[in-house]
Design a protein around this motif. Structure first.
Motif, PDB file in Angstrom:
ATOM      1  N   TYR A 112       0.830  -1.200   0.000  1.00  0.00           N
ATOM      2  CA  TYR A 112       0.000   0.000   0.000  1.00  0.00           C
ATOM      3  C   TYR A 112       0.866   1.253   0.000  1.00  0.00           C
ATOM      4  O   TYR A 112       1.999   1.244   0.484  1.00  0.00           O
ATOM      5  N   GLU A 113       0.286   2.337  -0.539  1.00  0.00           N
ATOM      6  CA  GLU A 113       0.957   3.630  -0.514  1.00  0.00           C
ATOM      7  C   GLU A 113       0.354   4.465   0.611  1.00  0.00           C
ATOM      8  O   GLU A 113      -0.831   4.810   0.567  1.00  0.00           O
ATOM      9  N   ILE A 119      -4.988   2.435  -2.666  1.00  0.00           N
ATOM     10  CA  ILE A 119      -3.876   2.632  -3.594  1.00  0.00           C
ATOM     11  C   ILE A 119      -2.850   1.549  -3.286  1.00  0.00           C
ATOM     12  O   ILE A 119      -2.271   1.526  -2.201  1.00  0.00           O
ATOM     13  N   THR A 121      -0.167  -1.901  -4.891  1.00  0.00           N
ATOM     14  CA  THR A 121       0.434  -2.721  -5.929  1.00  0.00           C
ATOM     15  C   THR A 121       0.131  -4.168  -5.585  1.00  0.00           C
ATOM     16  O   THR A 121       0.415  -4.623  -4.464  1.00  0.00           O
ATOM     17  N   HIS A 150      -0.619  -1.930 -10.616  1.00  0.00           N
ATOM     18  CA  HIS A 150      -0.899  -0.880  -9.644  1.00  0.00           C
ATOM     19  C   HIS A 150      -2.369  -0.516  -9.728  1.00  0.00           C
ATOM     20  O   HIS A 150      -2.913  -0.354 -10.815  1.00  0.00           O
ATOM     21  N   TYR A 162      -6.114   0.969 -13.308  1.00  0.00           N
ATOM     22  CA  TYR A 162      -5.103  -0.083 -13.244  1.00  0.00           C
ATOM     23  C   TYR A 162      -3.969   0.287 -14.192  1.00  0.00           C
ATOM     24  O   TYR A 162      -4.175   0.435 -15.402  1.00  0.00           O
ATOM     25  N   ASP A 164       0.624   0.238 -14.886  1.00  0.00           N
ATOM     26  CA  ASP A 164       1.853  -0.551 -14.717  1.00  0.00           C
ATOM     27  C   ASP A 164       1.528  -2.047 -14.693  1.00  0.00           C
ATOM     28  O   ASP A 164       2.072  -2.796 -13.860  1.00  0.00           O
TER      29      ASP A 164
END
Length: 295
Positions: A112-113, A119, A121, A150, A162, A164
């Motif tokens: 997570y970011e 958010i 990956t 991502h 969605y 990357d």
């Protein structure tokens, strides 16, 4: 995109046990009039591949790991904020939260970011086997996700954007309508730096951008590059976008371009030869190379 512009991912049960093929360097699929409609259909269906096929399986699997498997095992690891960061499945059977019978094997990882759990990956090497029985028809489908992408919230038509995407999705399914003649086919999609992004575009309209490299196996055999030259703008109601341009480059200089001048005026250009359609004609053209009609 509306359902009339999407490909239903049905495929033959019992896919290859080997790993899906890696991305191919450079475009290898020659686009021509015999495959242009199917290439168009596949390109336009990419939002639904993630929204309607892939993400519901991932969420159902993680929910099943939370609730506990009806059979098999699932090891769920949470971070300090009680967010799932790794789920490892061993023939985990669950139907408690997903609404359909699901068997999961393999591993899903989430990073997570910041503080947002929306958010992330996602990395996966997992296989999902689902069975949906409506009483009149039965869908049996196996989906394998190998790779990463991502995800972030979308303020447009999609639940998420969605980007990357460097992954392979292999789908094997069979639809049995009780006629004694099940419909089946298979498809493998391998993505290279692919992205699917939707945002609001004026009142009651949303934009869509689809960009990147994609390799097809089974239905088609080869890779193309997809570029959204101008955003595809979809209004509520009409089946076709009201505006936008999509370009697809194949091998040996072959090309395909879709231009939406209004939601009832579409031009498809295959290797420099253009054909104008209204929306109903365009939809018929997309479906003219439906793989279920070529069994």
């Amino acid at each position: 995109m509306p359902a009339t512009l999407t490909l239903t991912l049905l495929s033959a049960c019992g896919g290859d046990a080997n790993d899906p093929p890696p991305p191919v360097s450079g475009n290898t699929l020659v686009i021509d009039e015999d495959n242009a409609a199917l290439v168009s259909q596949l390109a336009l269906s990419q939002p639904d591949v993630f929204e309607l096929t892939l993400m519901p399986l991932v969420l159902a699997a993680v929910d099943g790991a939370h609730a506990g498997c009806d059979a098999g095992t699932a090891d769920l690891e949470l971070d300090a904020d009680d967010r799932p960061i790794r789920a490892t499945f061993s023939d985990c059977e669950t139907d408690s939260l997903s609404g359909f019978d699901l068997l999961v094997d393999g591993e899903i990882r989430l990073e997570y970011e910041g503080s947002s759990d929306e958010i992330f990956t996602l990395s996966s090497d997992a296989t999902f086997e689902e069975t949906i029985d409506t009483g009149t028809e039965t869908l049996r489908q196996t989906t394998r996700l190998n790779g990463a992408f991502h995800g972030a919230p979308s303020s447009g038509a999609l639940d998420g954007n969605y980007t990357d995407i460097n992954a392979t999705i292999a789908v094997d399914s069979e639809m049995d309508e009780g006629t004694g003649d099940p419909q089946s086919l298979s498809i493998t999609l391998t993505y290279g730096d692919f992205g699917i992004v939707s945002e609001p575009q004026g009142k009651d309209a949303d934009s869509l951008a689809v960009n990147g490299d994609i390799t097809f196996s089974e239905l088609l055999d080869g890779s193309v590059s997809v570029v959204t030259d101008t955003l595809l703008v979809q209004e509520d109601g009409p089946d076709c976008p009201r505006a936008g341009n999509l370009s697809i480059a194949g091998a040996e200089g072959s090309s395909l371009a879709l231009s939406f001048q209004s939601n009832d005026a579409v031009t498809a250009t295959v290797n420099g030869q253009s054909t104008d359609y209204d929306c109903e004609q365009f939809t018929d053209w997309l479906e003219s190379q439906d793989p279920l009609d070529r069994r």
